[in-house]
Design a protein around this motif. Structure first.
Motif, PDB file in Angstrom:
ATOM      1  N   ARG A  37       0.809  -1.213   0.000  1.00 33.15           N
ATOM      2  CA  ARG A  37       0.000   0.000   0.000  1.00 33.15           C
ATOM      3  C   ARG A  37       0.852   1.277   0.000  1.00 33.15           C
ATOM      4  O   ARG A  37       0.574   2.224  -0.727  1.00 33.15           O
ATOM      5  CB  ARG A  37      -0.925   0.037   1.205  1.00 33.15           C
ATOM      6  CG  ARG A  37      -1.919   1.212   1.141  1.00 33.15           C
ATOM      7  CD  ARG A  37      -2.444   1.615   2.492  1.00 33.15           C
ATOM      8  NE  ARG A  37      -3.123   0.526   3.185  1.00 33.15           N
ATOM      9  CZ  ARG A  37      -3.586   0.659   4.422  1.00 33.15           C
ATOM     10  NH1 ARG A  37      -3.442   1.793   5.081  1.00 33.15           N
ATOM     11  NH2 ARG A  37      -4.181  -0.355   5.010  1.00 33.15           N
ATOM     12  N   GLY A  96      -7.300  -0.847   6.593  1.00 32.79           N
ATOM     13  CA  GLY A  96      -6.784  -1.657   5.499  1.00 32.79           C
ATOM     14  C   GLY A  96      -6.153  -2.973   5.898  1.00 32.79           C
ATOM     15  O   GLY A  96      -5.740  -3.741   5.030  1.00 32.79           O
ATOM     16  N   PHE A 112      -8.373  -1.887  -0.216  1.00 27.08           N
ATOM     17  CA  PHE A 112      -8.126  -2.632   1.007  1.00 27.08           C
ATOM     18  C   PHE A 112      -9.257  -2.323   1.982  1.00 27.08           C
ATOM     19  O   PHE A 112      -9.754  -1.202   2.020  1.00 27.08           O
ATOM     20  CB  PHE A 112      -6.791  -2.226   1.630  1.00 27.08           C
ATOM     21  CG  PHE A 112      -5.597  -2.553   0.782  1.00 27.08           C
ATOM     22  CD1 PHE A 112      -5.188  -3.855   0.607  1.00 27.08           C
ATOM     23  CD2 PHE A 112      -4.888  -1.542   0.145  1.00 27.08           C
ATOM     24  CE1 PHE A 112      -4.090  -4.157  -0.170  1.00 27.08           C
ATOM     25  CE2 PHE A 112      -3.790  -1.834  -0.638  1.00 27.08           C
ATOM     26  CZ  PHE A 112      -3.384  -3.149  -0.800  1.00 27.08           C
TER      27      PHE A 112
END
Length: 349
Positions: free
Chosen positions: A131, A167, A215
């Motif tokens: 991420r 997430g 996510f």
């Protein structure tokens, strides 16, 4: 401040015992996260480069947080790290009552980061690496290294903690962890919807569409962001609400029973396209319809090759019109297909 009045030799022995204990356990990076505060260790580079707990303690002494007459930060460290088995040649009354202490040297946020690092899984670490660092992954050795790096880059801070937690693959465990902590008065934890990590524009005959890699927890999608279709996957005729599946989360979080929905399908095309779908769902849900993609049985060799059937059925449901769809990576949960393999077929399709 606790006035202990211990001698220099006793003080040094206590520091040696403390350092030896945490070094032996390999917890120096954990302590770096705990002491990552300019009030505790003013020079960040010195904190990061430390290879021995004794050096960390020397920096606490220099910053005025640790002395012969002020051992509070040592006591608080033992309390928040939960290492109540700490043994020292020095016997001090506060060490005997360590479980009863009220922590004063570390904020709720610093204590939460410590618990976060303790509970974070390798899957969490890998997902956060993707991420925040894609395409140049950091390949963090542990959760502590990740936390230190993201804190330094201001990606992880108190103001962003809700975004950070949302997430995580182990989101529910982290949420329970947060709710179980005693937050400072007035602190509120606001959950966010799905986090968009990447967007892939796709040019079609109807124009440009976006595929978003997200996510988070699909069941936490706000009703204000309602989508036309949510897609789930299952073994043929098996809609068991297991705790590790989206079908299970839908029932637990939204009361949506896929097994019951399967008894009243609007369309059943499993014989030719491995899919069926529902009629319009109740308005309070964040999805208008549910579509289920089914593998024939547990030994179904290559279900990823049938992903194209999902898109064919989506065209039928949407009647070749614009629409929005939300889906996990199919067949990768309880059906244990590899993410990379299924993702490849989604891409080719």
């Amino acid at each position: 401040m606790e006035e202990t009045g211990i001698s220099e030799s006793v003080f040094n022995q206590l520091l040696d015992d403390f350092s030896r204990w945490y070094n032996r356990l390999g917890y120096i990076n954990m302590l770096k996260v705990l002491y990552n505060n300019r009030d505790h260790v003013p020079v960040y580079n010195q904190l990061i480069e430390a290879t021995d707990v004794r050096f960390l303690l020397s920096m606490l002494i220099v910053s005025g947080n640790l002395s012969q007459t002020n051992l509070t930060i040592l006591y608080d460290t033992i309390k928040v790290t939960g290492l109540f088995g700490f043994k020292s040649r020095i016997v001090l009354p506060p060490l005997q009552r360590i479980r009863e202490r009220e922590v004063s040297k570390f904020s709720w946020y610093r204590q939460f980061l410590l618990k976060l690092g303790m509970h974070m899984t390798r899957c969490d670490i890998n997902m956060l690496d993707v991420r925040y660092n894609m395409p140049f992954l950091m390949n963090y050795n542990d959760s502590w290294q990740l936390i230190l790096d993201l804190e330094q880059r201001k990606e992880l801070c108190e103001e962003k903690i809700d975004y950070f937690i949302e997430g995580l693959p182990s989101y529910m465990a982290m949420k329970d962890l947060l709710e179980g902590m005693k937050f400072e008065k007035g602190f509120s934890f606001k959950m966010v919807s799905l986090i968009v990590a990447d967007v892939i524009p796709v040019v079609t005959q109807l124009g440009t569409c976006d595929i978003e890699l997200c996510f988070g927890d699909i069941t936490k999608l706000p009703v204000e962001e309602k989508v036309d279709i949510v897609v789930v996957s299952a073994f043929r005729g098996d809609y068991s609400p297991t705790p590790t599946s989206l079908i299970g989360s839908l029932k637990l979080s939204l009361g949506l029973d896929v097994r019951r929905l399967a008894q009243n399908k609007e369309e059943d095309l499993r014989e030719i396209h491995h899919c069926w779908w529902t009629s319009v769902l109740p308005k309070h849900l964040p999805f208008k319809r549910l579509m289920c993609f089914e593998a024939e049985h547990e030994g179904f060799s290559r279900p990823q090759e049938h992903v194209g059937d999902v898109f064919r059925c989506l065209n039928l449901i949407l009647n070749n019109q614009d629409g929005s769809v939300i889906t996990p990576l199919l067949n990768t949960g309880d059906q244990v297909r590899r993410n990379r393999v299924v993702g490849k077929y989604f891409h080719l399709t």
